[in-house]
Design a protein around this motif. Structure first.
Motif: not given
Length: 340
Positions: A84-88, A92-95, A300-303
């Motif tokens: 989920g975090v990686e999707e965001v 947005t072009g960040i690591g 949850m990770g995405l949010l």
């Protein structure tokens, strides 16, 4: 209201002192017209008194990194949160920098030392203890912070992201009760985690709703991992009056319970029903496919990622606690008790 300095005054604290809601303070800050003159004057006076200033973007969203910190990484649910975090991050072009501190103060100090040596746009803690010194240092560094499934209650201005764990525990228990089960074993997660306690409370509420009391001998302590699920289920099956169903408060512990059932020459769900919690991808591929409570881990990770990036851009987070809905997923591991 006591504050250390103006930079640490939060929108939540301002709202409390003014006797208004957080969204009302946000509307004042944003110059919205839908606030009464008296309320606006009162809020603005308190803002001036405490020297409140909105977070600015300063050097934010310039590092191109989000830090994601776990207690441990040896769990499939960690992969789901990372997804989920990686999707965001990708959009947005960040690591993303992923770290594990293993519940060790020395590891946490080393991680913080590494963080001081570089920039980050925000930090997400997952089921980790956010100790007061660590929290204070992150605040001093003015780093946006969010916590997923907090172990305790973080600072009032730290957004937390979780799931409706109590409701999930309730729905799993009510499902088993609806099938005719009355002796339902429960394998609990770590006591230090709020999510674990909420699932146990939901289980108790389900029993109470059916006029049943919690039987302490039907509760086993686990740690969310396979081994404790196997040991807990084995102890439950060894009782003089074993349960007819087991609710394990994580899928991994439910998989461990499967093994305990198999070792005793029994079958799921013919001899005993098993329900898990998480809905990990492999839960549908077990034999039989696992009935479980779906926890929206990737969401949850995405949010959490979206939240810290909003904070990095100077936005105020109006809701300090986010809870995403759980959902009971009924598969083949739960059935009416034998002879029912």
């Amino acid at each position: 209201m006591t504050v250390d300095d103006a930079s640490r005054v939060t929108i939540t604290a301002i709202a409390r002192e003014a006797g208004v809601s957080v969204p009302t303070v946000s509307r004042v800050l944003n110059g919205r017209s839908d606030v009464s003159p008296q309320t606006r004057e009162r809020v603005e006076a308190i803002l001036r008194e405490h020297g409140y200033r909105r977070r600015t973007s300063r050097n934010r969203v310039a590092a191109g990194l989000i830090d994601l910190v776990f207690n441990d990484l040896d769990s499939p649910w960690a992969v789901e949160i990372i997804r989920g975090v990686e999707e965001v991050a990708h959009s947005t072009g960040i690591g993303t920098v992923v770290s594990a501190i293993h519940g060790q103060p020395a590891s946490a100090r080393q991680w913080l030392q590494n963080l001081r040596a570089r920039a980050t746009d925000g930090v997400i803690f997952v089921t980790s203890d956010l100790t007061p010194p660590l929290y204070a240092e992150l605040r001093r560094l003015n780093i946006p912070l969010a916590v997923v499934d907090p172990a305790g209650v973080p600072g009032i201005d730290v957004p937390t992201i979780g799931a409706t764990n109590w409701a999930g525990g309730l729905s799993a228990t009510e499902h088993l009760l609806s099938l005719g089960h009355r002796r339902i074993g429960f394998i609990a997660g770590p006591k230090r985690l709020l999510c674990s306690r909420a699932r146990l409370d939901g289980y108790g509420a389900g029993l109470a709703g059916a006029g049943l009391e919690i039987d302490p001998e039907l509760i086993q302590q686990g740690d969310f991992y396979h081994e404790s699920g196997c040991a807990g289920a084995d102890a439950l099956l060894a009782l003089d009056r074993p349960p007819t169903a087991i609710f394990a408060s994580s899928d991994q512990m439910a998989f461990g319970a499967y093994e305990a059932v198999r070792r005793r020459g029994l079958r799921v769900p013919d001899d005993i029903s098993v329900v898990g919690f998480d809905d990990l991808p492999e839960s549908r591929w077990t034999s039989p496919p696992l009935t479980t409570v779906r926890q929206p881990l990737a969401e949850m990770g995405l949010l959490a990622a979206r939240t810290v990036l909003r904070m990095a851009q100077g936005e105020d987070i109006e809701t300090p606690r986010f809870e995403l809905a759980t959902e009971l997923v009924v598969r083949d591991s739960s059935a009416a008790p034998a002879g029912h």
